[in-house]
Design an enzyme around this catalytic site. Structure first.
Site, mmCIF file in Angstrom:
data_model
loop_
_atom_site.group_PDB
_atom_site.id
_atom_site.type_symbol
_atom_site.label_atom_id
_atom_site.label_comp_id
_atom_site.label_asym_id
_atom_site.label_seq_id
_atom_site.Cartn_x
_atom_site.Cartn_y
_atom_site.Cartn_z
ATOM 1 N N VAL A 77 0.861 -1.182 0.000
ATOM 2 C CA VAL A 77 0.000 0.000 0.000
ATOM 3 C C VAL A 77 0.895 1.229 0.000
ATOM 4 O O VAL A 77 1.728 1.403 0.901
ATOM 5 C CB VAL A 77 -0.930 0.025 1.229
ATOM 6 C CG1 VAL A 77 -1.726 1.338 1.263
ATOM 7 C CG2 VAL A 77 -1.881 -1.166 1.211
ATOM 8 N N GLY A 122 -10.622 0.950 -1.199
ATOM 9 C CA GLY A 122 -9.214 1.184 -1.500
ATOM 10 C C GLY A 122 -8.343 0.304 -0.625
ATOM 11 O O GLY A 122 -8.736 -0.787 -0.232
ATOM 12 N N GLU A 123 -7.135 0.774 -0.336
ATOM 13 C CA GLU A 123 -6.169 0.060 0.515
ATOM 14 C C GLU A 123 -5.623 -1.211 -0.126
ATOM 15 O O GLU A 123 -4.841 -1.926 0.495
ATOM 16 C CB GLU A 123 -6.783 -0.352 1.862
ATOM 17 C CG GLU A 123 -7.382 0.734 2.684
ATOM 18 C CD GLU A 123 -8.010 0.224 3.975
ATOM 19 O OE1 GLU A 123 -7.912 -0.997 4.262
ATOM 20 O OE2 GLU A 123 -8.592 1.037 4.707
ATOM 21 N N GLY A 124 -6.051 -1.556 -1.331
ATOM 22 C CA GLY A 124 -5.703 -2.858 -1.900
ATOM 23 C C GLY A 124 -6.672 -3.945 -1.496
ATOM 24 O O GLY A 124 -6.423 -5.128 -1.762
#
Length: 340
Positions: A70, A302-304
């Protein structure tokens, strides 16, 4: 190690970086056709197995090490009131990642990925792109280098994600510049912008586009992007050099990598998109990139997070590909298995 010296040289990398291994893909396909199942009956799982074979150069690829990164950055465009949360949240969330308390930590643990977080000068946001370029070429290259250097060349697959207050505006600005169309079609709520906040996003992007017109793809990254977007591009290219397949996350992560696609579509051949974000611009972006997401779970964190979740599907595809018996091994008649 990959080194970046000029943005103008990025497009030419498509001619020198590794290509998909067709022989490995053909061998994997032949194996798929001998497994104890009707031809094509595992659908997309079979496609994913062939994708992994072609980029790892093995008829029976495995995932021993999955790396997740990230990248985090802050953005000058926040001066335009596009963000409902203060920029301090970026650093606070980085701390949460490092302490193991975020969704991405749980999803990486559940799906077997080693997570690292790379914060890029959070105390020094990029410039406001309505007033000038967000980054100089040197700043862009430095962030790309940070992204490339973070890649573990021993990994079998790389998951990429991001964190940065204001970066949904950056993503919409980049995709508007790279692929055209109405700005409003690329803009969404991000972390929770209301209707007035969305109007401010649109106005800021339109002002930025008017200021930064006629740029190259990598010029768009520098003028409208951020450090975490540049780092994602650097990581994507470093992974390609090491023949590591990449799983991109949602709208913001895919938008970052789309600068590479606009430079040369072949630069994203080794990339999957983990999920189709609920952020409205992502479906439009996937169509522009001619890519289909692995999952569609209405996520937009988000964040992966979506990419980490897709890793579980990729692992399942390889378990079937490598672990199933062939007709010969199982003593099963192919005609009986196919229902003939």
């Amino acid at each position: 190690m990959m080194k970046f010296t000029a943005l103008s040289a990025i497009a030419d990398l498509a001619k020198t970086l590794p290509q998909a291994d067709q022989a490995a893909s053909d061998a994997a396909f032949a194996r798929q056709n001998r497994l104890t199942k009707p031809l094509g009956s595992l659908g997309r799982l079979e496609e994913l197995a062939l994708f992994m074979a072609s980029w790892r150069g093995l008829a029976q690829p495995t995932i021993t090490k999955a790396q997740a990164i990230v990248f985090a950055g802050n953005h000058g465009i926040c001066a335009q009131g596009v963000n409902p949360y203060p920029q301090e949240v970026t650093a606070q969330m980085v701390g949460n990642f490092q302490a193991g308390g975020a969704a991405i930590n749980q999803l990486c643990r559940a799906n077997g990925a080693d997570l690292s977080v790379v914060a890029l000068e959070l105390d020094r946001p990029t410039a406001d792109f309505t007033a000038g370029p967000a980054m100089t070429e040197a700043e862009t290259l430095a962030a790309m280098q940070t992204g490339a250097d973070a890649v573990d060349v021993a990994a079998d697959v790389l998951i990429l994600g991001e964190m940065g207050i204001g970066n949904s505006t950056v993503a919409a600005a980049m995709t508007s510049a790279l692929f055209g169309g109405a700005v409003a079609d690329w803009v969404g709520p991000g972390t929770g912008a209301d209707s007035d906040g969305i109007k401010r996003k649109i106005a800021a992007i339109e002002k930025g586009l008017a200021r930064h017109d006629g740029l190259s793809a990598m010029g768009v990254l520098a003028a409208l992007g951020g450090r975490e977007q540049a780092a994602i591009c650097g990581a994507v290219l470093a992974a390609r050099a090491a023949r590591i397949p990449v799983i991109l996350d949602g709208f913001i992560c895919t938008a970052a990598a789309s600068a590479l696609y606009a430079a040369d579509p072949a630069l994203l051949d080794h990339c999957l998109v983990g999920h189709c974000s609920a952020e409205p611009g992502h479906r439009k972006l996937l169509a522009s990139l001619n890519k289909r997401a692995v999952l569609n779970f209405d996520m937009r964190l988000g964040e992966g997070s979506g990419a980490a979740l897709a890793l579980g599907i990729l692992r399942a595809a390889l378990e079937c590909h490598n672990g199933m018996a062939t007709f010969g091994e199982a003593g099963v008649s192919e005609s009986e298995a196919s229902g003939a």
